[in-house]
Write an enzyme that holds these catalytic residues in place. Structure first.
Site, short mmCIF file in Angstrom:
data_model
loop_
_atom_site.label_atom_id
_atom_site.label_comp_id
_atom_site.label_asym_id
_atom_site.label_seq_id
_atom_site.Cartn_x
_atom_site.Cartn_y
_atom_site.Cartn_z
N PRO A 115 96.50 29.80 39.21
CA PRO A 115 96.03 28.67 38.42
C PRO A 115 94.51 28.47 38.30
O PRO A 115 93.95 27.49 38.79
CB PRO A 115 96.67 27.47 39.12
CG PRO A 115 96.71 27.91 40.56
CD PRO A 115 97.02 29.38 40.52
N CYS A 116 93.84 29.37 37.60
CA CYS A 116 92.39 29.24 37.43
C CYS A 116 92.03 27.98 36.64
O CYS A 116 90.89 27.51 36.73
CB CYS A 116 91.79 30.49 36.81
SG CYS A 116 92.55 31.01 35.27
N HIS A 117 92.99 27.39 35.94
CA HIS A 117 92.72 26.13 35.23
C HIS A 117 92.45 24.99 36.22
O HIS A 117 91.87 23.98 35.84
CB HIS A 117 93.88 25.77 34.29
CG HIS A 117 95.20 25.59 34.97
ND1 HIS A 117 96.01 26.67 35.30
CD2 HIS A 117 95.85 24.47 35.38
CE1 HIS A 117 97.11 26.20 35.88
NE2 HIS A 117 97.02 24.88 35.95
#
Length: 189
Positions: free
Chosen positions: A153-155
């Site tokens: 989850p780089c968001h």
């Protein structure tokens, strides 16, 4: 003279799924999900397939996830569908880290292990967690290289000053994902 043999080609299958953030390409090998690609149309798909062919030595095959020789594809599609309907908070699909390595892989693995659904972390915080004080920019580069967005989850990585930061899938996509997880309010329109 000694002969060196090339590594055997690895098979890969993929599917393109419509999601609330647009079409996503999901690709898997025997080891697990290897790539998630945003905006999976035209050139984006062509670039992803070329990258996978170069990395694996054989072109990926588009397939129905239920009929894929790689069970991780079916798992990834099911989990992605459930994530976007709010039924899933943690991905369990096996991951193939072939498209990442070194510092980037270290950061991405830490992110996946330590920043759960509904939480965020700062770039510098993540740098500190992997033992690289002052490495916030390097963490940003690692986020930009993430071959498994949404699942890894780089968001969820944001600026320490409260800004949303950048995102390879586009800032609107990042806002939608963070709203889905309850970090940001739902868009008004």
């Amino acid at each position: 003279m000694t002969e060196t043999s090339a590594a055997p080609a690895r098979t890969c299958s993929y599917a393109v799924r419509d999601t609330p953030i647009g079409p996503l390409l999901l690709a898997a090998t025997d080891e697990g999900l290897i790539e998630v690609v945003f905006h999976a149309r035209g050139r984006a798909v062509d670039r992803a397939l070329s990258r996978l062919t170069a990395a694996l030595g054989a072109p990926p095959v588009r397939t129905d996830p239920a009929e894929s020789p790689h069970p991780a594809l079916a798992v990834a599609v099911d989990e992605m569908d459930r994530y976007f309907t709010g039924e899933l908070r943690a991905f369990t699909v096996d991951l193939d880290w072939t498209l990442s390595g070194g510092f980037n892989e270290k950061v991405l693995r830490e992110l996946a292990a330590s920043v759960p659904f509904g939480a965020t972390a700062g770039y510098q915080d993540l740098a500190d967690r992997v033992g690289e004080p002052g490495g916030a920019r390097a963490v940003g580069a690692a986020m930009g290289s993430n071959p498994l967005p949404v699942v890894v989850p780089c968001h969820r990585v944001v600026e320490s000053g409260g800004g949303i930061g950048g995102f390879g899938g586009g800032l609107e996509t990042k806002r939608v994902l963070l709203a889905l997880e309850g970090v940001l309010p739902e868009p008004l329109f």
